[in-house]
Design a protein around this motif. Structure first.
Motif, PDB file in Angstrom:
ATOM      1  N   ILE A  42       0.817  -1.223   0.000  1.00  0.00           N
ATOM      2  CA  ILE A  42       0.000   0.000   0.000  1.00  0.00           C
ATOM      3  C   ILE A  42       0.845   1.265   0.000  1.00  0.00           C
ATOM      4  N   ASP A  45      -0.321   4.120  -1.857  1.00  0.00           N
ATOM      5  CA  ASP A  45      -1.623   4.667  -1.468  1.00  0.00           C
ATOM      6  C   ASP A  45      -1.544   5.564  -0.230  1.00  0.00           C
ATOM      7  N   PRO A 120      -7.789   0.731   5.112  1.00  0.00           N
ATOM      8  CA  PRO A 120      -7.920   2.158   4.777  1.00  0.00           C
ATOM      9  C   PRO A 120      -8.455   2.960   5.962  1.00  0.00           C
TER      10      PRO A 120
END
Length: 304
Positions: A42, A45, A120
């Protein structure tokens, strides 16, 4: 010197150097990853993060006939060493620090090495990229954790070896103590690492040259004894020790150990070192208020 300090009413407890940890097992040595809960990468991100290296874990070679013979020859020694390790024995790790020879988190220490793990919007994903030595080399920039009775704060500052310029803190991140579900010492190959698990299930693995200083007041209860509750001789010893440290020394923090001794710790912002953080100035006194020499108590009772 422009240090980050908590406001009045909040107690400064510790300051220690901290970065994301690095793998120690051969397959992941010197590497680290940033994962979601499905173990997907990730790092691309994470908001505001600059580009960093993309690592690939090394493959594990198949044992050759020679390796098999060598393994047979040292099997007995390995079994004994493994038994010692399981009872607290250790081996040398990075920088010569000692740690356990056997991992109890194979998937996160041998096969992979996440230093951020989270879904997230989770707490771990908000950590600052400055903690990553690949993105922010320590030869130019340092990161410290500041522990208070209310929160954990990450600060950073420019750093060049040999430069005596005052520390100029940049506030990078904070989280309330209540957001931390557990603090776990991770000892595979080295005694530098610590795992912070947040209440939302996310976690991070950090490394500190002064790990005990970083974790002492997060793992142990904040059961400080008010100065006015001490016996007169004890209070005088604590206050005298604090007055001798630095003009900006804060009120001494006093705790009673199971052995019956009292640990008196003093923090003074002027004593912060860019490499080691705050040294944790302390002394130990007995019930009569007499300061003890190192030979008069067990060092493990009062680690620094």
């Amino acid at each position: 010197m422009n240090l980050w300090l908590p406001p009045s009413g909040e107690t400064f407890l510790a300051r220690a150097p901290v970065t994301f940890a690095s793998g120690a097992a051969m397959r992941v040595k010197g590497m680290r990853w940033f994962r979601d809960t499905e173990r997907r990468d990730i790092q691309g991100d994470l908001p505001g993060w600059p580009e960093g290296p993309t690592y690939t874990a090394r493959s594990t070679p198949k044992a050759s006939a020679l390796n098999t013979l060598k393994g047979t020859a040292i099997a007995a020694g390995t079994l004994v060493w493994g038994a010692l390790s399981s009872q607290g024995g250790g081996v040398g790790g990075p920088g010569g620090r000692t740690g356990a020879d056997v991992s109890d988190e194979h998937s996160d220490e041998i096969d992979d090495f996440p230093v951020i793990w989270g879904a997230p919007e989770s707490t771990a994903r908000t950590l600052p990229w400055r903690l990553d030595p690949d993105r922010s080399p320590q030869a130019r920039y340092r990161t410290h954790a500041v522990i208070t009775d209310r929160r954990v704060v990450i600060v950073g500052f420019p750093y060049l070896k040999g430069d005596d310029s005052p520390v100029e803190d940049e506030f990078l991140w904070e989280t309330a103590r209540g957001s931390i579900a557990s603090v776990e010492l991770r000892d595979f190959k080295t005694d530098l690492d610590v795992k912070f698990v947040f209440t939302d299930g996310s976690w991070t693995r950090l490394s500190s040259l002064k790990r005990e200083r970083l974790t002492r007041y997060l793992i142990e209860p904040l059961d400080f004894i008010p100065l006015d509750s001490l016996a007169t001789a004890q209070r005088e010893t604590a206050e005298r020790f604090a007055a001798a440290q630095a003009p900006d020394a804060q009120a001494p923090l006093v705790r009673r150990n199971a052995c019956g001794c009292f640990r008196v710790e003093v923090l003074a912002p002027s004593k912060v070192d860019p490499f080691f953080g705050h040294p944790g100035l302390h002394t130990v006194m007995n019930a009569a208020g007499d300061e003890l020499k190192l030979t008069e108590y067990h060092p493990d009772d009062f680690l620094t």
